[in-house]
Design an enzyme around this catalytic site. Structure first.
Site, PDB file in Angstrom:
ATOM      1  NE  ARG A 157      -1.476  -7.980 -11.970  1.00 29.89           N
ATOM      2  CZ  ARG A 157      -0.571  -7.104 -12.420  1.00 29.89           C
ATOM      3  NH1 ARG A 157      -0.820  -5.829 -12.381  1.00 29.89           N
ATOM      4  NH2 ARG A 157       0.585  -7.541 -12.903  1.00 29.89           N
TER       5      ARG A 157
ATOM      6  CD  GLU B 292       0.534 -15.498 -16.889  1.00 25.67           C
ATOM      7  OE1 GLU B 292       1.156 -14.615 -16.284  1.00 25.67           O
ATOM      8  OE2 GLU B 292      -0.663 -15.748 -16.664  1.00 25.67           O
TER       9      GLU B 292
ATOM     10  CG  HIS C 136      -2.034  -0.936   1.058  1.00 25.79           C
ATOM     11  ND1 HIS C 136      -2.476  -1.755   2.054  1.00 25.79           N
ATOM     12  CD2 HIS C 136      -2.760  -1.227  -0.021  1.00 25.79           C
ATOM     13  CE1 HIS C 136      -3.447  -2.488   1.580  1.00 25.79           C
ATOM     14  NE2 HIS C 136      -3.632  -2.185   0.335  1.00 25.79           N
TER      15      HIS C 136
ATOM     16  CG  ASP D  97       3.467 -15.538 -13.483  1.00 27.40           C
ATOM     17  OD1 ASP D  97       4.106 -15.924 -12.484  1.00 27.40           O
ATOM     18  OD2 ASP D  97       2.328 -15.064 -13.415  1.00 27.40           O
TER      19      ASP D  97
ATOM     20  CB  CYS E 195       0.089  -6.864 -19.591  1.00 24.54           C
ATOM     21  SG  CYS E 195      -0.099  -8.612 -19.209  1.00 24.54           S
TER      22      CYS E 195
HETATM   23  C1  PEP Z   1       2.652 -11.330 -15.448  1.00 23.11           C
HETATM   24  O1  PEP Z   1       2.804 -12.475 -15.013  1.00 23.11           O
HETATM   25  O2  PEP Z   1       3.518 -10.718 -16.090  1.00 23.11           O
HETATM   26  C2  PEP Z   1       1.393 -10.599 -15.212  1.00 23.11           C
HETATM   27  C3  PEP Z   1       1.135  -9.446 -15.785  1.00 23.11           C
HETATM   28  O3  PEP Z   1       0.519 -11.141 -14.333  1.00 23.11           O
HETATM   29  P1  PEP Z   1       0.694 -11.109 -12.734  1.00 23.11           P
HETATM   30  O4  PEP Z   1       1.831 -10.201 -12.430  1.00 23.11           O
HETATM   31  O5  PEP Z   1      -0.616 -10.632 -12.223  1.00 23.11           O
HETATM   32  O6  PEP Z   1       0.979 -12.551 -12.434  1.00 23.11           O
HETATM   33 MG    MG Z   2       1.115 -13.634 -14.273  1.00 19.47          MG
END
Ligand code: PEP
Ligand code: MG
Length: 570
Positions: free
Chosen positions: A301, A435, A194, A459, A506
């Site tokens: 998300r 990912e 936060h 990921d 992303c």
């Molecule tokens: C990622 O894995 O790059 C992604 C955008 O998803 P998260 O970070 O929510 O796992």
């Molecule tokens: Mg991810």
């Protein structure tokens, strides 16, 4: 003295320390007499109610210019506060073990903290700090004191104040808004804590994960918070002070200049148009995305709606959240990712032990194994699509049959809505997160079957390099520039071009302006990132020559060692 942590909000702050107390560290532990059990329980109940009321008042009286995250964080805290895991279990400890209220509360808080700490997902793991912060508020009220924060030094000096704390709760953030503070430095936290989220949205420099800064500094010490490098200088020399004053002014000038880019095209020097989307966790953040010139939401998300609560969000509640974001974006696309929850955390907050959580029943695997939950979410997303263009994004896809099963689940969600006479958009694009390395390697059938692809580098790096993205001990090996990672990204982008499908990145790489040229050189034309990073990246794009970068990166990729992004500037 220089302390090293993680810079989570850029900029430089120079000021005097105000140490914020951590109530949980200082409570009394004693056993109560059996006849006092009821009155001790009442004391706790009253403190819980008073904390609820305090947070409600705070939410009702939020200043207009308060960061929009604060309202949502206060809601999360109020929900946590009414959770039986906090109230009932703590009351039982008073009843069964005769602990005093403070002891019972810290014991239960510790247990919950451990359960959150064992979670695989970084975002969810950091929600453990919400539990701790809520408990600290109750402890403050139990102790009869009004606030855990002292701002005694405010009137002593004309210098700005920098808050140093073990951790900072959203409730304390609100109090801090009225004071003259210039930065934050905390022992705990990570990039999605936060302190980080709120500091970024306020544009205040912050460094977290400093370890023991709260114990090492005193009220009134002069410090410099370097949010860019993740360092804190304690009682710096005059030379360092001068240097940082210069950096500070440069930074202020730079931000003012960046805002001028909000409405200009994200286009390279050789005319390549780039799409810049925003990542959000809360529907309200859509506004921030627009303020920073985003042309859509590339990643919503959705797991935020499911966290920190004992029950599941209803279809109505989800519909409201998704449609709020869609309406706010006024016709621009909103990409909603279906629930990405991990194997070691069940939705009711009970931890189960998976053999290897990162490789277990998470994300789309979890949703397909829980068809009711998945159908509810899909109906809510479909219904939100009447308010503007919605795209559905599937996380952690590794097999084509998962795509087929998701399509079937969407089709039956449509039928259920038809049966109830509820409307939805006829065409909704379906995409997958890339990912898992397997699909980045064998990408063609996915590029053919899906409408779009979104590379989750966070990921993808973890699975390609066999590095737990949340494990500090191996964090130096977490390398976005590893040639294997770059080749997987390139392979996915090239397949998108061949199959005429859009491909975005992303993960965190997309928002790191130092990597913008590299990604452009890999052929990327769509980026999605935290709203506050958009203008930095746009500036890089507008100064880059896409064709020249593609040639350079193609050559570099053929070499066995890591690509040096700084070589792309000359
Ligand atoms: C990622 O894995 O790059 C992604 C955008 O998803 P998260 O970070 O929510 O796992
Ligand atoms: Mg991810």
């Amino acid at each position: 003295m220089c302390l090293y942590g993680q810079g989570v909000s850029r900029g430089y702050a120079i000021g005097r320390v105000v140490v914020m107390g951590a109530a949980a560290l200082e409570v009394a532990h004693y056993r109560i007499a059996p006849e006092s059990v009821q009155s001790e329980k009442n004391r706790l109940i009253q403190a819980l109610q008073a904390t609820q009321q305090e947070m409600q008042e705070m939410a009702d009286n939020l200043p207009d210019d308060a960061p929009r995250e604060l309202a949502a964080l206060l809601t999360v805290h109020r929900m946590l506060l009414s959770d039986p895991l906090i109230s009932d279990e703590t009351l039982s400890l008073i009843e069964d073990k005769h602990y005093n209220a403070e002891w019972a509360l810290t014991t239960q808080g510790q247990l919950l903290g451990e359960q959150f700490a064992a979670m695989d997902d970084e975002y969810l793991r950091e929600r453990g700090s919400d539990v701790r912060q809520v408990i600290e508020r109750v402890l403050v009220l139990l102790s009869g004191s009004k606030t855990a924060l002292r701002l005694d030094h405010e009137s002593d000096s004309d210098e700005l104040l920098i808050v140093v704390a073990h951790d900072i709760s959203p409730a304390d953030m609100i109090r801090l808004r009225g004071a003259r503070f210039a930065g934050f430095a905390t022992d705990l936290g990570g990039s999605t804590s936060h302190t980080a989220i709120v500091a970024r949205s306020m544009g205040v420099p912050a460094v977290v994960a400093l370890g023991h800064i709260r114990a090492l500094v005193r009220d009134g010490d002069r410090i410099i918070v370097d949010g860019a490098n993740g360092t804190v200088l304690v009682n710096p020399s005059e030379v360092a002070l001068q240097e940082y004053r210069r950096l500070q002014q440069d930074f202020i000038d730079e931000r003012a200049e960046l805002l001028l880019l909000k409405d200009v095209e994200a286009e390279t020097l050789d005319g390549m148009k780039i799409t810049l989307h925003a990542n959000i966790e809360l529907p309200d953040e859509a506004e921030l995305a627009l303020e920073n010139g985003a042309s859509g939401i590339g990643l919503f998300r959705s797991e935020f709606l499911f966290m920190g609560r004992a029950d599941l969000p209803s279809e109505e509640e989800q519909y409201l959240a998704y449609s709020t974001a869609v309406k706010a974006m006024k016709g621009l696309p909103v990409t909603i990712r279906t629930l990405d929850i991990g194997a070691d955390k069940t939705l009711d907050g009970e931890a189960t032990v998976a053999t290897n959580p990162a490789l277990g029943l998470r994300a789309i695997r979890f949703c397909l194994a829980n068809p009711e939950l998945f159908a509810t979410q899909l109906r809510a997303i479909l219904r939100a699509s009447v308010h503007g263009p919605v795209r559905i994004l599937i996380p952690m896809v590794s097999h084509m049959h998962e795509v087929i099963a998701t399509r079937a689940a969407i089709a039956s969600a449509r039928q259920e809505l038809d049966a109830k006479g509820q409307s939805y958009a006829e065409h909704i694009e379906l995409g997958a997160m890339v990912e898992v390395p397997a699909i980045a390697i064998a990408i063609e059938p996915f590029a053919a079957a899906l409408d779009f692809l979104s590379i989750g580098t966070n990921d993808l790096i973890q699975y390609t390099l066999a590095i737990d993205r949340a494990d500090n001990e191996v964090s130096t090996l977490y390398d976005p520039l590893h040639p294997a990672v770059l080749r997987l990204i390139a392979n996915t982008i090239n397949a998108g071009v061949r199959f005429g499908k859009s491909v975005s990145v992303c993960g965190e790489m997309a928002g790191d302006a130092h990597l913008t040229r590299l990604l452009l050189g890999l052929g990327l034309t769509e980026f999605s990132m935290h709203p506050q990073q958009l203008l930095d990246v746009k500036r890089e794009i507008r100064n880059a020559h896409s064709n020249a970068l593609r040639n350079k990166v193609a050559q570099a990729l053929n070499r066995a060692h890591a690509v040096d992004p700084s070589s792309l500037y000359h």
